[in-house]
Design an enzyme around this catalytic site. Structure first.
Site, short mmCIF file in Angstrom:
data_model
loop_
_atom_site.label_atom_id
_atom_site.label_comp_id
_atom_site.label_asym_id
_atom_site.label_seq_id
_atom_site.Cartn_x
_atom_site.Cartn_y
_atom_site.Cartn_z
N TRP A 176 0.83 -1.21 0.00
CA TRP A 176 0.00 0.00 0.00
C TRP A 176 0.86 1.25 0.00
CZ3 TRP A 176 -0.97 -4.27 3.09
CH2 TRP A 176 -2.12 -5.00 2.75
N HIS B 143 -7.01 1.57 2.47
CA HIS B 143 -8.08 0.59 2.21
C HIS B 143 -9.18 0.79 3.26
CE1 HIS B 143 -5.33 -2.44 4.65
NE2 HIS B 143 -5.51 -1.31 5.28
N ARG C 250 -4.32 6.04 -2.57
CA ARG C 250 -3.01 5.42 -2.77
C ARG C 250 -2.09 6.43 -3.46
NH1 ARG C 250 -4.03 -0.58 -3.17
NH2 ARG C 250 -5.48 -0.78 -1.42
N GLN D 26 -13.74 1.50 -2.16
CA GLN D 26 -13.75 0.09 -1.81
C GLN D 26 -14.99 -0.25 -1.01
OE1 GLN D 26 -10.19 -0.93 0.42
NE2 GLN D 26 -9.09 -1.47 -1.45
N VAL E 9 -5.60 -11.87 7.10
CA VAL E 9 -6.41 -13.08 6.97
C VAL E 9 -5.53 -14.32 6.90
CG1 VAL E 9 -8.52 -12.13 5.96
CG2 VAL E 9 -6.56 -12.61 4.49
N ALA F 7 -13.48 -11.94 6.20
CA ALA F 7 -13.41 -10.54 5.77
C ALA F 7 -13.18 -10.53 4.26
CB ALA F 7 -12.28 -9.82 6.47
N1 DAH Z 1 -7.60 -4.35 2.01
C1 DAH Z 1 -7.20 -5.11 0.86
C2 DAH Z 1 -6.69 -4.15 -0.22
O1 DAH Z 1 -6.96 -3.02 -0.18
C3 DAH Z 1 -8.35 -5.89 0.31
C4 DAH Z 1 -8.74 -7.01 1.21
C5 DAH Z 1 -8.17 -8.25 1.05
C6 DAH Z 1 -9.62 -6.80 2.25
C7 DAH Z 1 -8.49 -9.31 1.87
C8 DAH Z 1 -9.97 -7.85 3.08
C9 DAH Z 1 -9.39 -9.09 2.88
O2 DAH Z 1 -10.81 -7.71 4.09
O3 DAH Z 1 -9.74 -10.12 3.70
O4 DAH Z 1 -5.99 -4.57 -1.09
#
Ligand code: DAH
Length: 340
Positions: free
Chosen positions: A154, A183, A209, A223, A266, A308
């Site tokens: 990120w 995010h 970003r 998002q 995760v 998630a």
């Molecule tokens: N936050 C991640 C992104 O911005 C996306 C994401 C991936 C969110 C896996 C989640 C997850 O909750 O379980 O790339």
């Protein structure tokens, strides 16, 4: 003879006032008769009286009176023109009307509303959180400590807090440095800090970003985060929920593909691809079972588990409407937005 000179000034004043006030060609003609009429015109009377004046006075008063006559004639003429041109302006009832364009929703707003509706019908609550975040919620609590290489995933806009005078505020804050959230995942932490499981939520929102823009990257985009937590929540629940969502969103004839992937918050992590009838496989989201370290950060007990997910709203809109370039959403170009 002084009296007549006086009269010329008075005549000028009155005549101008009357011409100004005239509302029709007829009243203009009346004004002309009143001041310039051959028989009883007020200015005509002055001109007539010239014959009884001395040569010197004749010159002075005569030239003044004549100048005023010319001036009034012109003023009356102009007023008549002005009034009669107004009369000619007719309304052409056969002329096509001017099109009044109606306002309408931006494509991202449409997608946002659709996503909220579908998840609401699946019993998810919709919550939102701050765009200006701190390091702790955006990274650390999500199992991404400062030295973690995954922070490179990120590119971050770091924010320096300043006073009203523009002086930088130094000193560590509770949540660490400030940043624009990269995010919507930090809302997982914020929500669990203040709520007990079981629950299921989505978090639509704007994210940022620090990166070069191209057809598929923008420095700001949207998002939707999802989080469902409870004693018995499994990946099977995730598959059911998310497939129900996408079938409502894209249509029933959809194929799904789950690929193992890595996200620090995760374990296991997956990436979900969908295939529309006759189309290619498209990556649509990251997901997984919430990492134990995330639950530890919010002091949830060992019984809790959950899934998630996170997906890009812009990307969903691009797939659904066949939009080739993410930058179009933010171009402000009505030729683009008008199409939705
Ligand atoms: N936050 C991640 C992104 O911005 C996306 C994401 C991936 C969110 C896996 C989640 C997850 O909750 O379980 O790339």
């Amino acid at each position: 003879m002084k009296k007549i000179v006086m009269d010329i000034d008075v005549i000028r004043k009155n005549a101008k006032r009357d011409i100004e006030a005239a509302t029709s060609v007829k009243t203009c003609e009346d004004v002309r008769v009143q001041y310039l009429g051959r028989k009883d015109g007020e200015l005509t009377a002055v001109l007539r009286a010239l014959s009884s004046m001395s040569l010197e006075e004749k010159r002075r008063v005569g030239s003044e009176a004549n100048a005023l006559r010319v001036e009034l004639e012109e003023l009356i003429e102009n007023k008549i023109k002005e009034l009669s041109s107004k009369k000619i302006q007719r309304i052409d009832v056969t002329k096509p009307g001017k099109r009044v364009s109606l306002g309408h929703l931006h494509p991202l707003t449409r997608i946002d509303r659709e996503v909220r509706d579908i998840f609401s019908s699946l019993n998810f609550s919709v919550v939102s959180g701050p765009e200006l975040e701190d390091e702790y919620h955006n990274f650390d609590a999500l199992n991404i400590p400062g030295d973690h290489p995954a922070r490179d995933m990120w590119d971050t806009f770091w924010v320096k807090p300043r006073t009203d005078n523009g002086e930088e505020i130094k000193g560590a804050k509770k949540g660490g440095k400030l940043l624009m959230r990269t995010h919507t995942s930090p809302m997982q932490i914020r929500y669990m800090e203040t709520h007990q499981a079981p629950f299921q939520i989505i978090v639509p929102g704007r994210t940022f970003r620090y990166e070069a823009t191209d057809a598929s990257h923008e420095i700001n985009f949207y998002q939707v985060e999802g989080l469902m937590v409870g004693p018995n929540v499994t990946l099977a629940n995730f598959k059911f929920i998310i497939e129900s969502f996408f079938k409502r969103f894209f249509g029933e004839n959809l194929e799904f593909r789950y690929r193992p992937s890595y996200f620090p918050f995760v374990e296991p992590g997956v990436e979900l691809d969908v295939k529309l009838p006759g189309g290619k496989w498209l990556e649509v989201m990251g997901a997984g079972m919430v990492h134990r370290n995330v639950f530890n950060a919010v002091k949830y007990d060992k019984e809790m588990q959950g899934f998630a997910f996170g997906m890009g709203l812009d990307r969903l809109a691009m797939i659904k409407y066949g939009i080739p370039d993410i930058r179009l959403f933010y171009s402000g170009d009505v030729r683009f937005t008008k199409q939705f």
